[in-house]
Design a protein around this motif. Structure first.
Motif, PDB file in Angstrom:
ATOM      1  N   VAL A 165       6.281   6.521   4.790  1.00  0.00           N
ATOM      2  CA  VAL A 165       7.143   5.725   3.917  1.00  0.00           C
ATOM      3  C   VAL A 165       6.575   5.767   2.498  1.00  0.00           C
ATOM      4  O   VAL A 165       5.472   6.258   2.276  1.00  0.00           O
ATOM      5  CB  VAL A 165       7.251   4.265   4.415  1.00  0.00           C
ATOM      6  N   ASP A 166       7.335   5.244   1.565  1.00  0.00           N
ATOM      7  CA  ASP A 166       6.839   5.225   0.183  1.00  0.00           C
ATOM      8  C   ASP A 166       5.872   4.070  -0.054  1.00  0.00           C
ATOM      9  O   ASP A 166       4.866   4.218  -0.755  1.00  0.00           O
ATOM     10  CB  ASP A 166       8.028   5.137  -0.782  1.00  0.00           C
ATOM     11  N   VAL A 167       6.171   2.931   0.548  1.00  0.00           N
ATOM     12  CA  VAL A 167       5.320   1.750   0.421  1.00  0.00           C
ATOM     13  C   VAL A 167       5.382   0.975   1.733  1.00  0.00           C
ATOM     14  O   VAL A 167       6.433   0.909   2.376  1.00  0.00           O
ATOM     15  CB  VAL A 167       5.784   0.834  -0.737  1.00  0.00           C
ATOM     16  N   ALA A 168       4.259   0.394   2.136  1.00  0.00           N
ATOM     17  CA  ALA A 168       4.229  -0.503   3.288  1.00  0.00           C
ATOM     18  C   ALA A 168       3.507  -1.778   2.890  1.00  0.00           C
ATOM     19  O   ALA A 168       2.473  -1.724   2.217  1.00  0.00           O
ATOM     20  CB  ALA A 168       3.533   0.152   4.477  1.00  0.00           C
ATOM     21  N   LEU A 169       4.064  -2.899   3.284  1.00  0.00           N
ATOM     22  CA  LEU A 169       3.426  -4.188   3.021  1.00  0.00           C
ATOM     23  C   LEU A 169       2.713  -4.624   4.286  1.00  0.00           C
ATOM     24  O   LEU A 169       3.347  -4.815   5.332  1.00  0.00           O
ATOM     25  CB  LEU A 169       4.458  -5.210   2.551  1.00  0.00           C
ATOM     26  N   ILE A 170       1.391  -4.746   4.185  1.00  0.00           N
ATOM     27  CA  ILE A 170       0.541  -4.837   5.370  1.00  0.00           C
ATOM     28  C   ILE A 170      -0.321  -6.103   5.335  1.00  0.00           C
ATOM     29  O   ILE A 170      -0.949  -6.413   4.319  1.00  0.00           O
ATOM     30  CB  ILE A 170      -0.365  -3.591   5.469  1.00  0.00           C
ATOM     31  N   GLU A 185      -8.581  -3.131   9.496  1.00  0.00           N
ATOM     32  CA  GLU A 185      -8.801  -2.334  10.698  1.00  0.00           C
ATOM     33  C   GLU A 185      -8.546  -0.859  10.431  1.00  0.00           C
ATOM     34  O   GLU A 185      -9.179   0.019  11.032  1.00  0.00           O
ATOM     35  CB  GLU A 185      -7.877  -2.812  11.821  1.00  0.00           C
ATOM     36  N   ALA A 186      -7.603  -0.575   9.524  1.00  0.00           N
ATOM     37  CA  ALA A 186      -7.232   0.806   9.221  1.00  0.00           C
ATOM     38  C   ALA A 186      -8.127   1.441   8.162  1.00  0.00           C
ATOM     39  O   ALA A 186      -7.906   2.587   7.751  1.00  0.00           O
ATOM     40  CB  ALA A 186      -5.777   0.862   8.759  1.00  0.00           C
ATOM     41  N   GLY A 187      -9.135   0.716   7.709  1.00  0.00           N
ATOM     42  CA  GLY A 187     -10.063   1.260   6.728  1.00  0.00           C
ATOM     43  C   GLY A 187      -9.596   1.140   5.293  1.00  0.00           C
ATOM     44  O   GLY A 187     -10.190   1.744   4.388  1.00  0.00           O
ATOM     45  N   LEU A 188      -8.545   0.344   5.064  1.00  0.00           N
ATOM     46  CA  LEU A 188      -8.074   0.112   3.702  1.00  0.00           C
ATOM     47  C   LEU A 188      -8.891  -1.007   3.066  1.00  0.00           C
ATOM     48  O   LEU A 188      -9.307  -1.948   3.747  1.00  0.00           O
ATOM     49  CB  LEU A 188      -6.592  -0.275   3.708  1.00  0.00           C
ATOM     50  N   ASN A 189      -9.097  -0.915   1.776  1.00  0.00           N
ATOM     51  CA  ASN A 189      -9.804  -1.956   1.035  1.00  0.00           C
ATOM     52  C   ASN A 189      -8.779  -2.686   0.177  1.00  0.00           C
ATOM     53  O   ASN A 189      -8.346  -2.165  -0.856  1.00  0.00           O
ATOM     54  CB  ASN A 189     -10.893  -1.346   0.153  1.00  0.00           C
ATOM     55  N   PRO A 190      -8.332  -3.874   0.611  1.00  0.00           N
ATOM     56  CA  PRO A 190      -7.256  -4.564  -0.107  1.00  0.00           C
ATOM     57  C   PRO A 190      -7.523  -4.768  -1.590  1.00  0.00           C
ATOM     58  O   PRO A 190      -6.622  -4.619  -2.415  1.00  0.00           O
ATOM     59  CB  PRO A 190      -7.152  -5.903   0.636  1.00  0.00           C
ATOM     60  N   SER A 191      -8.758  -5.083  -1.941  1.00  0.00           N
ATOM     61  CA  SER A 191      -9.065  -5.358  -3.348  1.00  0.00           C
ATOM     62  C   SER A 191      -9.026  -4.098  -4.210  1.00  0.00           C
ATOM     63  O   SER A 191      -8.877  -4.175  -5.431  1.00  0.00           O
ATOM     64  CB  SER A 191     -10.432  -6.036  -3.467  1.00  0.00           C
ATOM     65  N   GLU A 192      -9.109  -2.916  -3.575  1.00  0.00           N
ATOM     66  CA  GLU A 192      -9.094  -1.655  -4.325  1.00  0.00           C
ATOM     67  C   GLU A 192      -7.830  -0.828  -4.070  1.00  0.00           C
ATOM     68  O   GLU A 192      -7.330  -0.157  -4.978  1.00  0.00           O
ATOM     69  CB  GLU A 192     -10.321  -0.811  -3.961  1.00  0.00           C
ATOM     70  N   ASP A 193      -7.317  -0.867  -2.847  1.00  0.00           N
ATOM     71  CA  ASP A 193      -6.226   0.031  -2.472  1.00  0.00           C
ATOM     72  C   ASP A 193      -4.832  -0.562  -2.636  1.00  0.00           C
ATOM     73  O   ASP A 193      -3.851   0.184  -2.711  1.00  0.00           O
ATOM     74  CB  ASP A 193      -6.400   0.474  -1.013  1.00  0.00           C
ATOM     75  N   ALA A 194      -4.721  -1.882  -2.664  1.00  0.00           N
ATOM     76  CA  ALA A 194      -3.394  -2.495  -2.743  1.00  0.00           C
ATOM     77  C   ALA A 194      -2.771  -2.287  -4.125  1.00  0.00           C
ATOM     78  O   ALA A 194      -3.437  -2.458  -5.150  1.00  0.00           O
ATOM     79  CB  ALA A 194      -3.486  -3.985  -2.438  1.00  0.00           C
ATOM     80  N   LEU A 195      -1.499  -1.920  -4.145  1.00  0.00           N
ATOM     81  CA  LEU A 195      -0.768  -1.768  -5.410  1.00  0.00           C
ATOM     82  C   LEU A 195      -0.473  -3.131  -6.024  1.00  0.00           C
ATOM     83  O   LEU A 195      -0.411  -3.280  -7.240  1.00  0.00           O
ATOM     84  CB  LEU A 195       0.539  -1.013  -5.172  1.00  0.00           C
ATOM     85  N   TYR A 244       0.830  -1.197   0.000  1.00  0.00           N
ATOM     86  CA  TYR A 244       0.000   0.000   0.000  1.00  0.00           C
ATOM     87  C   TYR A 244       0.870   1.255   0.000  1.00  0.00           C
ATOM     88  O   TYR A 244       2.016   1.248   0.453  1.00  0.00           O
ATOM     89  CB  TYR A 244      -0.904   0.020   1.237  1.00  0.00           C
ATOM     90  N   SER A 245       0.317   2.340  -0.498  1.00  0.00           N
ATOM     91  CA  SER A 245       1.035   3.599  -0.508  1.00  0.00           C
ATOM     92  C   SER A 245       0.066   4.777  -0.556  1.00  0.00           C
ATOM     93  O   SER A 245      -1.015   4.677  -1.148  1.00  0.00           O
ATOM     94  CB  SER A 245       1.971   3.683  -1.728  1.00  0.00           C
ATOM     95  N   THR A 246       0.467   5.880   0.058  1.00  0.00           N
ATOM     96  CA  THR A 246      -0.272   7.134  -0.069  1.00  0.00           C
ATOM     97  C   THR A 246       0.457   8.097  -0.999  1.00  0.00           C
ATOM     98  O   THR A 246      -0.022   9.203  -1.238  1.00  0.00           O
ATOM     99  CB  THR A 246      -0.450   7.815   1.307  1.00  0.00           C
ATOM    100  N   LYS A 247       1.610   7.659  -1.517  1.00  0.00           N
ATOM    101  CA  LYS A 247       2.457   8.552  -2.312  1.00  0.00           C
ATOM    102  C   LYS A 247       2.546   8.183  -3.792  1.00  0.00           C
ATOM    103  O   LYS A 247       2.855   9.035  -4.620  1.00  0.00           O
ATOM    104  CB  LYS A 247       3.867   8.585  -1.708  1.00  0.00           C
ATOM    105  N   ILE A 248       2.318   6.924  -4.112  1.00  0.00           N
ATOM    106  CA  ILE A 248       2.382   6.494  -5.509  1.00  0.00           C
ATOM    107  C   ILE A 248       1.142   5.683  -5.858  1.00  0.00           C
ATOM    108  O   ILE A 248       0.464   5.158  -4.971  1.00  0.00           O
ATOM    109  CB  ILE A 248       3.652   5.669  -5.801  1.00  0.00           C
ATOM    110  N   GLU A 249       0.868   5.583  -7.131  1.00  0.00           N
ATOM    111  CA  GLU A 249      -0.299   4.836  -7.587  1.00  0.00           C
ATOM    112  C   GLU A 249       0.079   3.515  -8.231  1.00  0.00           C
ATOM    113  O   GLU A 249      -0.788   2.703  -8.556  1.00  0.00           O
ATOM    114  CB  GLU A 249      -1.112   5.679  -8.569  1.00  0.00           C
TER     115      GLU A 249
END
Length: 260
Positions: free
Chosen positions: A185-190, A197-207, A108-113
């Protein structure tokens, strides 16, 4: 004693007998999806005479210690490679009761797509426990970002990287903290449970995310002395029911995949 009083007494006796025969089963679990799945099957187990007591933990160490020390009957939070590593490192002998689901691991990342956008020297955060850290590196290898000396080593660490073309800077941190430092960070593997729990949607948000072929099936774990108990087997069967499969598919929409 008249008939009415007799019937009341018999009913009370029957209720007492049922309550007395009910067996309690305590299970340590991380919040999502493990505790949610346990809460879902709790009414079914109650009908079968098993009172399920779910205790929520937010780390990957205490649930195993609690079971090993007989403070809890079982736990539900981990996959087999992690359990094997824990047993080897701690001298414990915890065992698998049954496999339930897969939580596809993602980056996951908040800085790159896209991982293609990673710049040279980018900071990549991975879990600091051997099995999940190795799992992260294997996923990055699959994405073509690194090459490991042993391309199938599930307990690989950054020291096992043979080729790192972008000179990525790896930070090994506790798995539970990774969503909180995502913007640092640039990328985190979660792990998916922490991503959810953090509100991320793996099927949509994971790079990038593992496929359904992932070998990291999440398991119900107990001790050798209680793994075959009637109550434990009732729990195992409940977790592998069609009702749970439907619940997983509807609630998590691909972020959690049934393994049965």
């Amino acid at each position: 004693m008249n008939l009415k009083k007799t019937l009341v007494a018999l009913a009370a006796a029957a209720t007492f007998s049922t309550a007395a025969s009910a067996e309690s089963l305590s299970v340590a679990a991380t919040p999502v999806p493990h505790a949610e799945l346990l809460e879902f099957v709790k009414p079914t187990l109650a009908e079968q005479g098993v009172e399920l007591d779910v205790k929520v933990f937010t780390d990957y160490v205490q649930p195993n210690i609690q079971v090993d020390q007989k403070r809890m009957d079982a736990n539900f939070f981990q996959h087999q490679p992690y359990l094997d590593e824990f047993n080897n490192g701690r001298g414990t002998s915890l065992v698998t009761v049954t496999g339930v689901h897969v939580e596809p691991f993602g980056a996951y990342s908040t800085k790159i797509e896209s991982l293609d956008d990673l710049k040279e020297g980018a900071v990549v955060a991975i879990p600091n426990d051997p099995t999940n850290g190795g799992r992260a590196l294997l996923l990055l290898q699959k994405a073509g970002l690194i090459t490991l000396k042993d391309e199938s080593k599930i307990t690989a660490t950054p020291r096992d990287i043979a080729n790192n073309p972008k000179d990525l800077d790896f930070k090994e941190l506790e798995a539970a903290t990774l969503p909180r430092i995502l913007n640092q960070v640039d990328v985190a593997l979660i792990n998916t449970n922490y991503a959810l729990e953090a509100g991320l949607n793996p099927s949509e948000d994971a790079l990038i995310i593992e496929g359904s072929e992932s070998p990291y099936v999440n398991i119900l774990v107990a001790r050798p002395d209680n793994k075959d108990s009637e109550a434990m087997q009732k729990l195992a069967n409940a977790l592998k029911s069609d009702a749970v499969k439907d619940f997983i598919m509807e609630k998590y929409e691909g972020a959690v995949v049934p393994a049965f």
